[in-house]
Structures are given as structure tokens and as C-alpha cells.
Design an enzyme around this catalytic site. Structure first.
Site, PDB file in Angstrom:
ATOM      1  N   GLU A   1      31.955 -30.548 -52.220  1.00 52.37           N
ATOM      2  CA  GLU A   1      32.818 -31.397 -53.053  1.00 52.37           C
ATOM      3  C   GLU A   1      31.991 -32.263 -54.003  1.00 52.37           C
ATOM      4  O   GLU A   1      32.336 -32.402 -55.160  1.00 52.37           O
ATOM      5  CB  GLU A   1      33.711 -32.294 -52.191  1.00 52.37           C
ATOM      6  CG  GLU A   1      34.859 -31.567 -51.513  1.00 52.37           C
ATOM      7  CD  GLU A   1      35.997 -31.191 -52.457  1.00 52.37           C
ATOM      8  OE1 GLU A   1      35.987 -31.573 -53.638  1.00 52.37           O
ATOM      9  OE2 GLU A   1      36.908 -30.487 -51.990  1.00 52.37           O
TER      10      GLU A   1
ATOM     11  N   ASP B   1      38.979 -37.020 -58.888  1.00 54.70           N
ATOM     12  CA  ASP B   1      38.489 -37.060 -57.513  1.00 54.70           C
ATOM     13  C   ASP B   1      37.240 -37.937 -57.477  1.00 54.70           C
ATOM     14  O   ASP B   1      36.391 -37.844 -58.364  1.00 54.70           O
ATOM     15  CB  ASP B   1      38.130 -35.651 -57.031  1.00 54.70           C
ATOM     16  CG  ASP B   1      39.327 -34.715 -57.048  1.00 54.70           C
ATOM     17  OD1 ASP B   1      40.455 -35.182 -56.806  1.00 54.70           O
ATOM     18  OD2 ASP B   1      39.134 -33.516 -57.305  1.00 54.70           O
TER      19      ASP B   1
END
Length: 146
Positions: A51, A68
């Protein structure tokens, strides 16, 4: 040289610390992520690797207008407030862009929010990188030597 390799991976404007893998393993174990929602620490380390590259200040923008944030790439549409995402629900009651919350080098807030997300989802399915890169794979290398 190893440090320079880490610097190359940090996108401009996203300079945070890159948490060394074994340090992250220790932190996650201390916060009882081993067995949490039926997943192992190796799942969480794999998730963070894919991520954010273990970058505490990573920010990625999505096509739907959300972003994000942090080492676990917590989404502004559902989980944190960034003041930019229309219709955001801020499930973790946290500020995405705060240097004292998701974008600082202390990942305790990130862990707390990630645990809430995983608890509500009953697993790690909300994270695309985990689904694509970690689920069903041999994750032992992520904790090996730690």
C-alpha cells in the site's frame, strides 16, 4: 546504500519515514495484530509494503476524488476527514492530513483506524493491495528474521 534505495522509492512531496520491516513487525505484535480478524502480522506487513512501501506519509489520490493516507493508506471517503472528499463519512473520527495523526511518524493512530476498518469488514478485504498481492500467498518472508 540501502538508505538511498529507500529514498528513491519516496514520491516527491511524500517524505516520511520508511519503517524498517522488522521494526514494523515488532510494533504490530505489540498492538496485538497477530490473530486479529483471523489474520497474521505477516498479512499486515505485506499490506503496508504494497500500500505505502512502509512510508508513514504516503498519499495517493483515487479516481473517485478520495485519497488514501499513511502507512496503511486509509481512505478519505469512508475513514478519515481531509476536507477535500465530497460525502466523506470519517468512520475513524480522524484527520487524514494531520501531521499529528495519519501523516506523522507515530503509527498508533493508523493502527487504531486500520483495526477498526478490519473489524468492520471482518478482514483485510477493503485493501486492494492486500487482495491482489498478499491474499493466499506465502507471507512468511515478510516476518522472516524478525
Amino acid at each position: 546504500w540501502l538508505f538511498l534505495a529507500f529514498l528513491i522509492k519516496i514520491p516527491p512531496g511524500c517524505q516520511g519515514i520508511i519503517i524498517p520491516r522488522c521494526q514494523l513487525v515488532r510494533i504490530l505484535r505489540q498492538h496485538r495484530l497477530e490473530g486479529f480478524v483471523g489474520r497474521k502480522v505477516a498479512d499486515w506487513v505485506c499490506l503496508a509494503k504494497h500500500e505505502s512501501g512502509y512510508n508513514t506519509r504516503a498519499i495517493n489520490h483515487n479516481q473517485n476524488g478520495s485519497s488514501d493516507y499513511g502507512i496503511f493508506q486509509i481512505n478519505s471517503k469512508y475513514w478519515c476527514y481531509d476536507g477535500r472528499t465530497p460525502g466523506a463519512s470519517n468512520g475513524c473520527r480522524i484527520h487524514c492530513r494531520s501531521k499529528r495523526e495519519l501523516l506523522d511518524d507515530n503509527i498508533m493512530d493508523d493502527i487504531k483506524c486500520a483495526k477498526l476498518i478490519a473489524q468492520r469488514a471482518r478482514g483485510l478485504m477493503p485493501w486492494v493491495a492486500w487482495r491482489k498481492r498478499c491474499r493466499g500467498k506465502d507471507l512468511r518472508p515478510y516476518i522472516r528474521g524478525c
